[in-house]
Design an enzyme around this catalytic site. Structure first.
Site, PDB file in Angstrom:
ATOM      1  N   HIS A  17       0.840  -1.207   0.000  1.00  0.00           N
ATOM      2  CA  HIS A  17       0.000   0.000   0.000  1.00  0.00           C
ATOM      3  C   HIS A  17       0.878   1.261   0.000  1.00  0.00           C
ATOM      4  CE1 HIS A  17      -3.128  -2.649   2.209  1.00  0.00           C
ATOM      5  NE2 HIS A  17      -3.594  -2.443   0.998  1.00  0.00           N
ATOM      6  N   LYS A  41     -16.552  -7.824   5.327  1.00  0.00           N
ATOM      7  CA  LYS A  41     -15.276  -8.534   5.209  1.00  0.00           C
ATOM      8  C   LYS A  41     -14.756  -8.975   6.582  1.00  0.00           C
ATOM      9  CE  LYS A  41     -12.652  -7.342   1.045  1.00  0.00           C
ATOM     10  NZ  LYS A  41     -11.381  -6.724   0.621  1.00  0.00           N
ATOM     11  N   ARG A  95      -1.974  -6.036  -8.784  1.00  0.00           N
ATOM     12  CA  ARG A  95      -0.947  -7.048  -8.477  1.00  0.00           C
ATOM     13  C   ARG A  95      -0.950  -8.071  -9.599  1.00  0.00           C
ATOM     14  NH1 ARG A  95      -3.036  -7.437  -2.392  1.00  0.00           N
ATOM     15  NH2 ARG A  95      -4.885  -7.017  -3.616  1.00  0.00           N
ATOM     16  N   SER A 133      -2.535  -8.015   2.364  1.00  0.00           N
ATOM     17  CA  SER A 133      -2.932  -7.939   3.777  1.00  0.00           C
ATOM     18  C   SER A 133      -3.386  -9.304   4.295  1.00  0.00           C
ATOM     19  CB  SER A 133      -4.078  -6.941   3.962  1.00  0.00           C
ATOM     20  OG  SER A 133      -3.658  -5.641   3.625  1.00  0.00           O
TER      21      SER A 133
HETATM   22  P1  ADP Z   1      -9.521  -4.102  -1.158  1.00  0.00           P
HETATM   23  O1  ADP Z   1     -10.247  -4.785  -0.048  1.00  0.00           O
HETATM   24  O2  ADP Z   1     -10.276  -3.015  -1.836  1.00  0.00           O
HETATM   25  O3  ADP Z   1      -8.817  -5.052  -2.121  1.00  0.00           O
HETATM   26  P2  ADP Z   1      -6.927  -3.597  -0.012  1.00  0.00           P
HETATM   27  O4  ADP Z   1      -6.665  -2.875   1.238  1.00  0.00           O
HETATM   28  O5  ADP Z   1      -6.653  -5.052  -0.010  1.00  0.00           O
HETATM   29  O6  ADP Z   1      -8.418  -3.297  -0.383  1.00  0.00           O
HETATM   30  O7  ADP Z   1      -6.140  -2.936  -1.207  1.00  0.00           O
HETATM   31  C1  ADP Z   1      -6.345  -1.597  -1.576  1.00  0.00           C
HETATM   32  C2  ADP Z   1      -5.714  -1.346  -2.910  1.00  0.00           C
HETATM   33  O8  ADP Z   1      -4.302  -1.525  -2.814  1.00  0.00           O
HETATM   34  C3  ADP Z   1      -6.164  -2.281  -4.022  1.00  0.00           C
HETATM   35  O9  ADP Z   1      -6.214  -1.549  -5.221  1.00  0.00           O
HETATM   36  C4  ADP Z   1      -5.079  -3.314  -4.079  1.00  0.00           C
HETATM   37  O10 ADP Z   1      -4.979  -3.905  -5.364  1.00  0.00           O
HETATM   38  C5  ADP Z   1      -3.868  -2.452  -3.774  1.00  0.00           C
HETATM   39  N1  ADP Z   1      -2.747  -3.220  -3.245  1.00  0.00           N
HETATM   40  C6  ADP Z   1      -2.680  -3.907  -2.084  1.00  0.00           C
HETATM   41  N2  ADP Z   1      -1.484  -4.509  -1.945  1.00  0.00           N
HETATM   42  C7  ADP Z   1      -0.759  -4.202  -3.057  1.00  0.00           C
HETATM   43  C8  ADP Z   1       0.553  -4.536  -3.541  1.00  0.00           C
HETATM   44  N3  ADP Z   1       1.368  -5.330  -2.852  1.00  0.00           N
HETATM   45  N4  ADP Z   1       0.925  -4.026  -4.740  1.00  0.00           N
HETATM   46  C9  ADP Z   1       0.090  -3.246  -5.454  1.00  0.00           C
HETATM   47  N5  ADP Z   1      -1.161  -2.899  -5.065  1.00  0.00           N
HETATM   48  C10 ADP Z   1      -1.585  -3.370  -3.896  1.00  0.00           C
END
Ligand code: ADP
Length: 163
Positions: A17, A41, A95, A133
């Site tokens: 993030h 979630k 990703r 996460s």
């Molecule tokens: P969501 O529940 O909307 O997927 P996240 O908190 O998991 O929320 O992720 C928020 C955003 O950050 C999403 O667009 C996700 O693809 C991006 N993201 C999370 N981890 C990474 C990473 N390692 N590399 C690139 N983008 C990431």
């Protein structure tokens, strides 16, 4: 003034993030980090903790990048949240291929709701692309070392949560 919205659950904030936030800061004057309340979630960390973790790290990021960073919890439609904060672009991280299908549909639906808001995809540095996460929580739950995936402050919270 260019305002971008970076939405997510951030349960918890990872180095993936932070990589995306840093890149997003280069594109906008104000970055709003939209923290989805996402009761469905069943997040590990309550909203207040997720917000506190982001605020703590973003103070440093804001100073480094010179971009204003605001943390904004939301529970309504993403496109309405974007309108509420005056954002003209939604920033998302991409990703693997697995993210693509979901994001592809989201863009289509959001565009139908409001065609004036553009979605922009960013990719993290290769070393941070695999960080998720969900896996970080799993590793921490089983007592593994998460220090390559999160900041020291987030690691401490994870250790305390699973102690
Ligand atoms: P969501 O529940 O909307 O997927 P996240 O908190 O998991 O929320 O992720 C928020 C955003 O950050 C999403 O667009 C996700 O693809 C991006 N993201 C999370 N981890 C990474 C990473 N390692 N590399 C690139 N983008 C990431």
């Amino acid at each position: 003034m260019r305002i971008g919205l970076y939405p997510g659950t951030f349960d918890p904030l990872t180095l993936g993030h932070i990589d995306i936030i840093t890149r997003a800061c280069a594109l906008v004057d104000r970055l709003v980090i939209g923290v989805a309340i996402n009761r469905d979630k069943g997040p590990l960390f309550p909203l207040e903790d997720r917000v506190a973790m982001i605020e703590a790290e973003c103070a440093v990021l804001s100073a480094q990048t010179g971009t204003e960073i605001v943390v904004h919890p939301f529970e309504n439609l993403l496109i309405d949240c974007a309108r509420d904060v005056g954002a003209t672009m939604i920033l998302r991280g991409l990703r693997a291929v697995a993210d693509f299908e979901y994001e592809f549909q989201m863009v289509g639906m959001n565009r139908a709701l409001d065609s004036s808001i553009e979605t922009v995809f960013l990719m993290a540095d290769a070393r941070r692309q695999a960080i998720a996460s969900r896996l970080v929580k799993e590793i921490a739950r089983l007592g593994g070392d998460v220090s390559s995936f999160v900041t020291p402050a987030v690691r401490e919270r994870l250790v305390a949560r699973f102690a």
